[in-house]
Design a protein around this motif. Structure first.
Motif, PDB file in Angstrom:
ATOM      1  N   VAL A 169       0.831  -1.193   0.000  1.00  0.00           N
ATOM      2  CA  VAL A 169       0.000   0.000   0.000  1.00  0.00           C
ATOM      3  C   VAL A 169       0.873   1.253   0.000  1.00  0.00           C
ATOM      4  O   VAL A 169       2.003   1.240   0.498  1.00  0.00           O
ATOM      5  CB  VAL A 169      -0.938  -0.013   1.232  1.00  0.00           C
ATOM      6  CG1 VAL A 169      -0.131   0.061   2.513  1.00  0.00           C
ATOM      7  CG2 VAL A 169      -1.954   1.115   1.167  1.00  0.00           C
ATOM      8  N   LEU A 170       0.355   2.334  -0.577  1.00  0.00           N
ATOM      9  CA  LEU A 170       1.076   3.602  -0.580  1.00  0.00           C
ATOM     10  C   LEU A 170       1.125   4.161   0.837  1.00  0.00           C
ATOM     11  O   LEU A 170       0.082   4.381   1.469  1.00  0.00           O
ATOM     12  CB  LEU A 170       0.380   4.606  -1.502  1.00  0.00           C
ATOM     13  CG  LEU A 170       0.999   6.017  -1.540  1.00  0.00           C
ATOM     14  CD1 LEU A 170       2.403   5.974  -2.137  1.00  0.00           C
ATOM     15  CD2 LEU A 170       0.108   6.979  -2.328  1.00  0.00           C
ATOM     16  N   THR A 171       2.323   4.390   1.344  1.00  0.00           N
ATOM     17  CA  THR A 171       2.505   4.954   2.681  1.00  0.00           C
ATOM     18  C   THR A 171       3.382   6.193   2.601  1.00  0.00           C
ATOM     19  O   THR A 171       4.152   6.373   1.647  1.00  0.00           O
ATOM     20  CB  THR A 171       3.164   3.945   3.641  1.00  0.00           C
ATOM     21  OG1 THR A 171       4.474   3.615   3.153  1.00  0.00           O
ATOM     22  CG2 THR A 171       2.330   2.684   3.770  1.00  0.00           C
ATOM     23  N   LEU A 172       3.254   7.012   3.594  1.00  0.00           N
ATOM     24  CA  LEU A 172       4.094   8.197   3.729  1.00  0.00           C
ATOM     25  C   LEU A 172       4.448   8.335   5.194  1.00  0.00           C
ATOM     26  O   LEU A 172       3.566   8.581   6.027  1.00  0.00           O
ATOM     27  CB  LEU A 172       3.358   9.441   3.222  1.00  0.00           C
ATOM     28  CG  LEU A 172       4.102  10.770   3.380  1.00  0.00           C
ATOM     29  CD1 LEU A 172       5.390  10.756   2.567  1.00  0.00           C
ATOM     30  CD2 LEU A 172       3.217  11.926   2.944  1.00  0.00           C
ATOM     31  N   ASP A 173       5.717   8.143   5.499  1.00  0.00           N
ATOM     32  CA  ASP A 173       6.171   8.210   6.885  1.00  0.00           C
ATOM     33  C   ASP A 173       5.378   7.248   7.771  1.00  0.00           C
ATOM     34  O   ASP A 173       5.041   7.547   8.909  1.00  0.00           O
ATOM     35  CB  ASP A 173       6.066   9.637   7.415  1.00  0.00           C
ATOM     36  CG  ASP A 173       6.887   9.850   8.684  1.00  0.00           C
ATOM     37  OD1 ASP A 173       7.841   9.076   8.910  1.00  0.00           O
ATOM     38  OD2 ASP A 173       6.557  10.765   9.451  1.00  0.00           O
ATOM     39  N   GLY A 174       5.047   6.073   7.215  1.00  0.00           N
ATOM     40  CA  GLY A 174       4.395   5.036   7.994  1.00  0.00           C
ATOM     41  C   GLY A 174       2.887   5.126   8.064  1.00  0.00           C
ATOM     42  O   GLY A 174       2.254   4.288   8.701  1.00  0.00           O
ATOM     43  N   VAL A 175       2.263   6.139   7.442  1.00  0.00           N
ATOM     44  CA  VAL A 175       0.808   6.287   7.500  1.00  0.00           C
ATOM     45  C   VAL A 175       0.225   6.206   6.100  1.00  0.00           C
ATOM     46  O   VAL A 175       0.920   6.429   5.102  1.00  0.00           O
ATOM     47  CB  VAL A 175       0.393   7.614   8.170  1.00  0.00           C
ATOM     48  CG1 VAL A 175       0.855   7.651   9.611  1.00  0.00           C
ATOM     49  CG2 VAL A 175       0.963   8.815   7.404  1.00  0.00           C
ATOM     50  N   THR A 176      -1.051   5.868   6.020  1.00  0.00           N
ATOM     51  CA  THR A 176      -1.737   5.742   4.743  1.00  0.00           C
ATOM     52  C   THR A 176      -2.881   6.750   4.677  1.00  0.00           C
ATOM     53  O   THR A 176      -3.515   7.058   5.683  1.00  0.00           O
ATOM     54  CB  THR A 176      -2.307   4.324   4.569  1.00  0.00           C
ATOM     55  OG1 THR A 176      -3.250   4.064   5.612  1.00  0.00           O
ATOM     56  CG2 THR A 176      -1.202   3.292   4.616  1.00  0.00           C
ATOM     57  N   LEU A 177      -3.145   7.254   3.492  1.00  0.00           N
ATOM     58  CA  LEU A 177      -4.249   8.189   3.313  1.00  0.00           C
ATOM     59  C   LEU A 177      -5.567   7.462   3.548  1.00  0.00           C
ATOM     60  O   LEU A 177      -5.811   6.386   3.005  1.00  0.00           O
ATOM     61  CB  LEU A 177      -4.214   8.776   1.900  1.00  0.00           C
ATOM     62  CG  LEU A 177      -3.063   9.752   1.611  1.00  0.00           C
ATOM     63  CD1 LEU A 177      -3.047  10.119   0.132  1.00  0.00           C
ATOM     64  CD2 LEU A 177      -3.202  10.998   2.469  1.00  0.00           C
ATOM     65  N   ALA A 178      -6.425   8.045   4.355  1.00  0.00           N
ATOM     66  CA  ALA A 178      -7.675   7.400   4.756  1.00  0.00           C
ATOM     67  C   ALA A 178      -8.792   7.716   3.766  1.00  0.00           C
ATOM     68  O   ALA A 178      -8.856   8.833   3.228  1.00  0.00           O
ATOM     69  CB  ALA A 178      -8.081   7.862   6.143  1.00  0.00           C
TER      70      ALA A 178
END
Length: 615
Positions: free
Chosen positions: A76-85
């Motif tokens: 999944v696409l992550t950014l700094d360990g978080v994913t867009l909700a």
């Protein structure tokens, strides 16, 4: 990519950034592209706004009209360990935080509250269902539209992005240019996007242990600069139940800049008794007891308690524990006068020490921790007895209750009939005793995951998510042990170079022996174990450099290298002692090159080619 408008440099529109992100993912990480959800409808966005009572900022609306967040799963696409909700999670996660801390009056300061109703959580948390993540503030004012960071139990803060538009533009730039973002480098492998930590090698870090050896052991002054009785004297006097006199006048003290711990000058009505951890060894001389504990011979000499504490707290001590040893009938005893100043740990309680001290003998440890007193017995390297008693009263802050003091004294008295040990802590440790600095034994290695060493009739399986999203299991199943051994050794050499360990001859010798299939010498005094212990001591000392800043001029950045080296040498220990696959997994987990996956495949191809030619 940025555009100019109204004499300002602003990020490109959200739609253009998403077009660039989608295009890059389509070429390099199609599995990650598939994790992006279809656009949300305008009606769904309007319904979410009505539910939250917030009109979404234009950037958020534009982003949702491109992708309604991401699905969950591998790649999944992550950014700094978080994913867009997605919208459903944006609503539920934002609502779940409302009302917490609402009774407090935080005024107009944006970040003063625990959570504000105008904040909209746009990501899932670090653990996807946690409270941690990114939010956008919709409060009117200069911060409108800014991206913030919310972490459960900590104060919220703003990120470096002034808007969601800026965040997405940064993401597009990072992908296209392989530019670091939030401490990670984007890497495409296995049709998925991965964020790898940026390697930060430190060449030739300053050795605090070398500096300590050069400065030599300092001798404590008879009096401090201010003329006060040294701090150690207060400790000794407190253990004797009295407070020392101080001839310095209040007026003289007010003129000095020296810290003298004035709060303990005054007599105590209920002084903390001297009830140290005490380790006894039967039929072992004090000198041998110190060496079995890990004391280096070059630091051995007689010291009283105050000198031991003073010297260990200076640069010469380099955060190493200081222990002193004496005799008690047929037994020798050991007390620790200064702890590992990184974690203030007791060396005497460690099983690694108790096993070595009791080899061919018996060892008895007595210590008090709060309201509990513990007696542990080892015989010939094995645990023989472990007994605890509780005083029945909660510990008193800073002091020992009568019950606590009595329990320690009673259990100390029990050593006389049980072991023939007659010991009075204050009297026995008064004056000079043989002592030295401990070069700490390495912690015992934990047993590896049994799934990494299946039996001959068991099927091997390793989930890629447990191996940094890399299908190592397929490589293990498809190749012989000899191919795997050579592959993991190549990876281990890469790791030692990344960690700065390739400059140590003990490490190079161990790798050469492993290459030849020869055993690597082990034991407390083997070259590799001594080097391992010294690297750990350097790492622990580096955490206390602030105490010696003026003496060394060393910065914490310079000393980060010892933490990197310690991690590397710990992996080497695991590789030597673990089964083949478990050791290889430890190596791959520790690799720091962003391209480690490609390097594994390249090494595997080279090993298979060489193995085929050798056949």
């Amino acid at each position: 990519m940025f555009i100019n408008g109204d004499d300002r440099t602003v990020p490109q529109p959200v739609e253009e950034s998403w077009a660039r992100i989608d295009a890059w993912l389509a070429r390099h990480a199609p599995r990650t592209l598939r994790s992006l959800r279809p656009p949300a409808s305008k009606e769904e966005i309007a319904e979410a706004e009505r539910t939250l009572g917030v009109t979404f900022c234009p950037d958020l609306v534009a982003s949702l009209l491109c992708h309604d967040g991401t699905d969950l799963g591998a790649g999944v696409l992550t950014l700094d360990g978080v994913t867009l909700a997605p919208l459903t999670d944006i609503v539920s996660n934002s609502l779940s935080r409302r009302g917490i801390g609402a009774d407090e009056d935080y005024g107009d300061e944006e970040l003063a509250g625990y959570w504000r109703d105008e904040w909209v959580m746009i990501t899932r948390g670090v653990a996807w269902d946690s409270y941690d993540g990114r939010f956008i503030t919709h409060r009117d004012g200069e911060n409108y539209g800014r991206v913030g960071y919310f972490f459960t139990g900590d104060a919220p803060s703003f990120t470096e992005w002034g808007s969601l538009r800026a965040m997405l533009a940064d993401l597009a730039d990072a992908l296209e240019r392989r530019r670091p973002m939030r401490g990670g480098v984007p890497v495409a492998d296995g049709c998925a996007l991965h964020w790898e930590t940026i390697p930060m090698p430190i060449d030739d870090p300053v050795s605090l242990l070398d500096l300590a050896e050069r400065v030599g052991e300092p001798e404590r002054p008879v009096q401090s600069v201010s003329g006060h009785t040294p701090y150690g004297a207060y400790l000794q006097a407190a253990s004797d139940g009295e407070a020392p006199s101080n001839s310095t006048s209040d007026q003289e003290f007010s003129r000095t800049a020296s810290l003298s711990f004035v709060r303990i000058v005054y007599p105590r009505q209920d002084p903390l008794p001297y009830q140290p951890d005490v380790l006894f060894a039967e039929g072992v001389t004090p000198g041998d007891l110190l060496l079995r504990t890990g004391v280096r011979p070059e630091s051995l000499r007689e010291r009283d308690k105050e000198q031991a504490m003073f010297a260990a707290s200076r640069l010469w001590g380099a955060a190493r524990p200081m222990v002193r040893a004496g005799t008690c009938g047929a037994w020798s005893f050991l007390v620790q006068d200064a702890g590992d100043s990184w974690r203030n740990e007791s060396e005497l309680r460690r099983p690694e020490v108790l096993r070595r001290v009791s080899a061919g003998s018996r060892a008895v440890l007595l210590y008090r921790q709060g309201s509990t007193v513990t007696r542990t017995v080892y015989a010939d390297g094995q645990l023989a007895d472990h007994h605890q008693k509780w005083s029945g009263h909660p510990p008193a802050t800073g002091y020992a209750s009568e019950a606590e003091r009595a329990l320690y004294t009673a259990m100390m008295a029990e050593l006389r009939p049980d072991f023939g040990i007659d010991f009075a802590p204050t009297e026995a440790t008064r004056g000079e005793l043989l002592s030295g600095l401990v070069l700490r034994f390495s912690d015992d290695l934990q047993d590896p995951d049994p799934d990494l060493d299946p039996g001959p009739d068991e099927e091997f399986a390793l989930d890629p998510e447990d191996m940094r999203d890399f299908d190592l299991g397929a490589i293990v199943v498809a190749n012989s042990d000899e191919v795997l051994r050579r592959l993991f050794l190549r990876q281990l050499r890469r790791l030692t170079t990344e960690s700065g360990l390739d400059g140590f001859p003990e490490v190079s010798d161990a790798l050469d022996r492993l290459d030849r299939g020869e055993p690597v010498a082990r034991g407390d005094e083997s070259p590799l174990d001594l080097r391992t212990r010294r690297i750990e001591a350097e790492m622990r000392a580096s955490f206390t450099v602030d105490s010696h800043r003026e003496e060394t001029g060393v910065t914490l950045d310079e000393l980060r290298g010892w933490g990197i080296r310690y991690n590397g040498v710990e992996v080497l220990r695991r590789f030597i002692r673990y089964p083949l696959v478990a050791g290889g997994v430890a190596v791959l987990h520790a690799r720091t090159s962003p391209d480690w996956r490609a390097e594994v495949r390249a090494d595997l191809a080279a090993v298979c080619s060489a193995t085929h030619e050798s056949l």
